[in-house]
Design a protein around this motif. Structure first.
Motif, PDB file in Angstrom:
ATOM      1  N   LEU A 100      53.261 100.449  -9.135  1.00 44.27           N
ATOM      2  CA  LEU A 100      53.561 100.358 -10.568  1.00 44.27           C
ATOM      3  C   LEU A 100      54.927  99.716 -10.818  1.00 44.27           C
ATOM      4  CD1 LEU A 100      52.247 103.821 -11.836  1.00 44.27           C
ATOM      5  CD2 LEU A 100      51.272 101.550 -12.316  1.00 44.27           C
ATOM      6  N   VAL A 101      55.924 100.135 -10.061  1.00 47.10           N
ATOM      7  CA  VAL A 101      57.268  99.573 -10.228  1.00 47.10           C
ATOM      8  C   VAL A 101      57.262  98.082  -9.899  1.00 47.10           C
ATOM      9  CG1 VAL A 101      59.641  99.605  -9.369  1.00 47.10           C
ATOM     10  CG2 VAL A 101      58.467 101.764  -9.864  1.00 47.10           C
ATOM     11  N   LEU A 102      56.631  97.722  -8.782  1.00 50.15           N
ATOM     12  CA  LEU A 102      56.606  96.313  -8.382  1.00 50.15           C
ATOM     13  C   LEU A 102      55.800  95.462  -9.366  1.00 50.15           C
ATOM     14  CD1 LEU A 102      56.323  96.609  -4.503  1.00 50.15           C
ATOM     15  CD2 LEU A 102      58.364  96.164  -5.895  1.00 50.15           C
ATOM     16  N   ALA A 103      54.724  96.008  -9.895  1.00 53.14           N
ATOM     17  CA  ALA A 103      53.934  95.277 -10.896  1.00 53.14           C
ATOM     18  C   ALA A 103      54.748  95.063 -12.172  1.00 53.14           C
ATOM     19  CB  ALA A 103      52.637  96.033 -11.201  1.00 53.14           C
ATOM     20  N   GLY A 104      55.444  96.102 -12.605  1.00 49.02           N
ATOM     21  CA  GLY A 104      56.297  95.963 -13.788  1.00 49.02           C
ATOM     22  C   GLY A 104      57.417  94.966 -13.567  1.00 49.02           C
ATOM     23  N   ALA A 105      58.028  95.013 -12.385  1.00 43.37           N
ATOM     24  CA  ALA A 105      59.104  94.077 -12.060  1.00 43.37           C
ATOM     25  C   ALA A 105      58.573  92.649 -12.007  1.00 43.37           C
ATOM     26  CB  ALA A 105      59.763  94.458 -10.737  1.00 43.37           C
ATOM     27  N   ALA A 106      57.395  92.472 -11.437  1.00 42.65           N
ATOM     28  CA  ALA A 106      56.792  91.131 -11.381  1.00 42.65           C
ATOM     29  C   ALA A 106      56.500  90.609 -12.783  1.00 42.65           C
ATOM     30  CB  ALA A 106      55.517  91.172 -10.539  1.00 42.65           C
ATOM     31  N   ALA A 107      55.975  91.483 -13.646  1.00 44.06           N
ATOM     32  CA  ALA A 107      55.697  91.071 -15.026  1.00 44.06           C
ATOM     33  C   ALA A 107      56.997  90.679 -15.735  1.00 44.06           C
ATOM     34  CB  ALA A 107      54.988  92.198 -15.779  1.00 44.06           C
ATOM     35  N   ASP A 108      58.051  91.465 -15.543  1.00 40.28           N
ATOM     36  CA  ASP A 108      59.345  91.138 -16.143  1.00 40.28           C
ATOM     37  C   ASP A 108      59.863  89.805 -15.627  1.00 40.28           C
ATOM     38  OD1 ASP A 108      59.473  93.447 -17.691  1.00 40.28           O
ATOM     39  OD2 ASP A 108      60.633  94.561 -16.208  1.00 40.28           O
ATOM     40  N   ALA A 109      59.746  89.576 -14.314  1.00 43.85           N
ATOM     41  CA  ALA A 109      60.225  88.329 -13.718  1.00 43.85           C
ATOM     42  C   ALA A 109      59.438  87.127 -14.241  1.00 43.85           C
ATOM     43  CB  ALA A 109      60.146  88.408 -12.197  1.00 43.85           C
ATOM     44  N   VAL A 110      58.135  87.279 -14.341  1.00 45.50           N
ATOM     45  CA  VAL A 110      57.302  86.181 -14.842  1.00 45.50           C
ATOM     46  C   VAL A 110      57.699  85.827 -16.276  1.00 45.50           C
ATOM     47  CG1 VAL A 110      54.945  85.574 -15.551  1.00 45.50           C
ATOM     48  CG2 VAL A 110      55.360  86.531 -13.280  1.00 45.50           C
ATOM     49  N   VAL A 111      57.835  86.833 -17.118  1.00 50.37           N
ATOM     50  CA  VAL A 111      58.215  86.575 -18.511  1.00 50.37           C
ATOM     51  C   VAL A 111      59.615  85.962 -18.587  1.00 50.37           C
ATOM     52  CG1 VAL A 111      58.785  87.699 -20.709  1.00 50.37           C
ATOM     53  CG2 VAL A 111      56.637  88.216 -19.567  1.00 50.37           C
ATOM     54  N   GLY A 112      60.555  86.491 -17.808  1.00 46.70           N
ATOM     55  CA  GLY A 112      61.907  85.936 -17.811  1.00 46.70           C
ATOM     56  C   GLY A 112      61.932  84.485 -17.374  1.00 46.70           C
ATOM     57  N   LEU A 113      61.205  84.169 -16.313  1.00 47.42           N
ATOM     58  CA  LEU A 113      61.152  82.780 -15.838  1.00 47.42           C
ATOM     59  C   LEU A 113      60.404  81.880 -16.819  1.00 47.42           C
ATOM     60  CD1 LEU A 113      60.529  83.411 -12.042  1.00 47.42           C
ATOM     61  CD2 LEU A 113      62.626  82.517 -13.122  1.00 47.42           C
ATOM     62  N   TRP A 114      59.366  82.413 -17.427  1.00 47.63           N
ATOM     63  CA  TRP A 114      58.611  81.650 -18.424  1.00 47.63           C
ATOM     64  C   TRP A 114      59.516  81.270 -19.594  1.00 47.63           C
ATOM     65  CZ3 TRP A 114      53.491  83.845 -20.900  1.00 47.63           C
ATOM     66  CH2 TRP A 114      52.817  82.842 -21.597  1.00 47.63           C
ATOM     67  N   ILE A 115      60.263  82.229 -20.097  1.00 46.56           N
ATOM     68  CA  ILE A 115      61.182  81.947 -21.210  1.00 46.56           C
ATOM     69  C   ILE A 115      62.270  80.976 -20.768  1.00 46.56           C
ATOM     70  CG2 ILE A 115      62.891  82.955 -22.770  1.00 46.56           C
ATOM     71  CD1 ILE A 115      61.125  85.484 -22.851  1.00 46.56           C
ATOM     72  N   ALA A 116      62.720  81.103 -19.525  1.00 45.61           N
ATOM     73  CA  ALA A 116      63.779  80.218 -19.027  1.00 45.61           C
ATOM     74  C   ALA A 116      63.287  78.786 -18.839  1.00 45.61           C
ATOM     75  CB  ALA A 116      64.319  80.746 -17.695  1.00 45.61           C
ATOM     76  N   LEU A 117      62.093  78.638 -18.271  1.00 43.61           N
ATOM     77  CA  LEU A 117      61.630  77.313 -17.865  1.00 43.61           C
ATOM     78  C   LEU A 117      60.705  76.618 -18.862  1.00 43.61           C
ATOM     79  CD1 LEU A 117      60.937  78.214 -14.127  1.00 43.61           C
ATOM     80  CD2 LEU A 117      62.982  77.124 -15.103  1.00 43.61           C
ATOM     81  N   ARG A 118      59.952  77.404 -19.615  1.00 41.66           N
ATOM     82  CA  ARG A 118      58.997  76.846 -20.576  1.00 41.66           C
ATOM     83  C   ARG A 118      59.041  77.620 -21.885  1.00 41.66           C
ATOM     84  NH1 ARG A 118      56.082  72.261 -19.035  1.00 41.66           N
ATOM     85  NH2 ARG A 118      54.457  73.037 -20.362  1.00 41.66           N
ATOM     86  N   PRO A 119      60.206  77.640 -22.535  1.00 45.21           N
ATOM     87  CA  PRO A 119      60.306  78.418 -23.776  1.00 45.21           C
ATOM     88  C   PRO A 119      59.336  77.886 -24.835  1.00 45.21           C
ATOM     89  CG  PRO A 119      62.176  76.941 -23.571  1.00 45.21           C
ATOM     90  CD  PRO A 119      61.399  76.842 -22.292  1.00 45.21           C
ATOM     91  N   GLY A 120      58.856  78.792 -25.622  1.00 44.66           N
ATOM     92  CA  GLY A 120      57.947  78.413 -26.698  1.00 44.66           C
ATOM     93  C   GLY A 120      57.226  79.628 -27.229  1.00 44.66           C
TER      94      GLY A 120
END
Length: 122
Positions: free
Chosen positions: A50-70
């Motif tokens: 659960l912790v790793l899944a939540g961390a992965a989701a946070d990382a994906v969203v953070g990178l998405w906003i950083a690299l492909r904002p919209g």
């Protein structure tokens, strides 16, 4: 809103999501595990997943906003934050009353996401 203000808001959100991902993994055997200790299914492997899944989701969203904002990235962040806030509230409703505001801080973050969501894309 000026492009500089939009960048400032976007970069602050990227920091929040990536920092949360990193800290969640860093504290896997500490605070992260303690936060989920009250779950009825708190088997160590389930909690780790659960912790790793939540961390992965946070990382994906953070990178998405950083690299492909919209709009799609901001909407995904808003949905993820809403789901995480509801789950956290179910696990420990008292976090709404915590002096450091771990859940109340989500309200201004949601406001930032809504503003960015409605901004014209550059």
């Amino acid at each position: 809103m000026s492009p500089a203000h939009r960048r400032l808001l976007r970069h602050s959100l990227v920091f929040v999501w990536l920092a949360t991902a990193i800290v969640s993994v860093w504290e896997l055997d500490g605070q992260s595990r303690q936060l989920l200790a009250t779950l009825p299914f708190n088997h160590p492997q389930v909690v780790t997943a659960l912790v790793l899944a939540g961390a992965a989701a946070d990382a994906v969203v953070g990178l998405w906003i950083a690299l492909r904002p919209g709009r799609a990235a901001y909407a995904a962040a808003l949905v993820l934050m809403g789901v995480m806030t509801l789950l956290a509230t179910a696990i420990e409703p008292g976090w709404w009353l915590h002096p450091f505001g771990p859940l109340t801080k989500n309200l201004p973050i949601a406001a930032i996401l809504v503003v960015l969501l409605h901004e014209p894309t550059p």
